[in-house]
Design an enzyme around this catalytic site. Sequence first.
Site: not given
Ligand code: NAP
Length: 368
Positions: A270, A263, A134
């Site tokens: 960001h 962070r 990001c």
């Molecule tokens: P995240 O919010 O932790 O979501 C990933 C998975 O966690 C969800 O699909 C869900 O899977 C599960 N989960 C567990 N607790 C949750 C909750 N309270 N609310 C929603 N989902 C929950 O991760 P993310 O930030 O979207 O990141 C996904 C990927 O993108 C990672 O590899 C990260 O490094 C990358 N990324 C993130 C960002 C960013 O700004 N966040 C930017 C660039 C790249 P289930 O529905 O299958 O349980």
Amino acid sequence: MLRVGLIGWRGMVGSVLLERMREEKDFSGIELIFFSTSNAGGAAPAEAGGASLRDASNLRELAACDVLISCQGGEYTSEVYAPLRQSGWKGYWIDAASTLRMSDESIIILDPVNSSLIEQGLARGVKTYAGGNCTVSLMLMAVGALFQAGLVEWLTSMTYQAASGAGAAKMIELVRQMRHLANAAQKSPSENALDLDRTLISAQRGASLPTEEFGAPLAGSLLPWIDKEMPGGQTREEWKGMAEGNKILGLHPPVPIDGICVRIGTMRCHSQALCIKLAKNVPLEEIEQHIAGANPWVRVVPNNKESSLRCLTPTAVSGTLQVPIGRLRKLNLGPQYLGAFTVGDQLLWGAAEPLRRMLGILRRHLES
Ligand code: NAP
């Protein structure tokens, strides 16, 4: 009809991706299949047309899709991608995670900056496309044009990264920490600033502050370490700057990029302070023209207090596709040293937007 499977749609990146796809009416003409790692058989969003959630670990179900978009995270990609390819699946894999970014078989997607690399990849049959880190993507949305004009000798980036960059659970924990501190302040009998400071420090250091996710207090503080340790004292987040930045730009030899990633307690967006050693002494006006003309989303913010406070903050930028860059000036270090500050919504240009745009590019490619 193109069958598109979506994994990780419930997370931060996935839910922003869905929101953007709804806004842009990206669903017409595709069959959307929703997968889950935790709730297979459960109810899927309306776009599934009544179908329930499929099991995200079922290779046969995954292989029935022409395109898979994963926002589930690196662990999932590590578990599923290789076995899926080994099973003979020849579909397109579009991923938000870092796992496949540096692989020779993938292209890091940020089409306002590297659409020609993406088009060349599609033409030669590349099937794996990964969204960039990001902070790196947002930095290149702001100053990619300077690299492309050969004006960057090196760049350092000092980042101020939001809690949501680490996922939904971390964002929720930040709010819990804020609540905990606000409750402590409310209970304090004194309005004296020093008393309040003592109350809050004690609440931050107390055992009842929720820190399971971050491992330390973030509300009212900051964390000068993101991701794993790498050799040489870098964190993996810092390592990505040079590795991914140069891959996105297709630069050979690579331009040195490094910095410190931090962070902070913002919810979304960001920010980063940049120091750029220019390859030659270019007038500031010319630099601003390069930056402003690079893409429709970057905005040069005049270097004054009113504009900086109005336009160059996470509060101003959250939820928008704009990438403002300001505080542009030559530093005291010499006329080849440029200072800048830029902010972008890391869930949009730093994550979801390149993925949804890649699906659009792919659809046009397949139709042509
Ligand atoms: P995240 O919010 O932790 O979501 C990933 C998975 O966690 C969800 O699909 C869900 O899977 C599960 N989960 C567990 N607790 C949750 C909750 N309270 N609310 C929603 N989902 C929950 O991760 P993310 O930030 O979207 O990141 C996904 C990927 O993108 C990672 O590899 C990260 O490094 C990358 N990324 C993130 C960002 C960013 O700004 N966040 C930017 C660039 C790249 P289930 O529905 O299958 O349980």
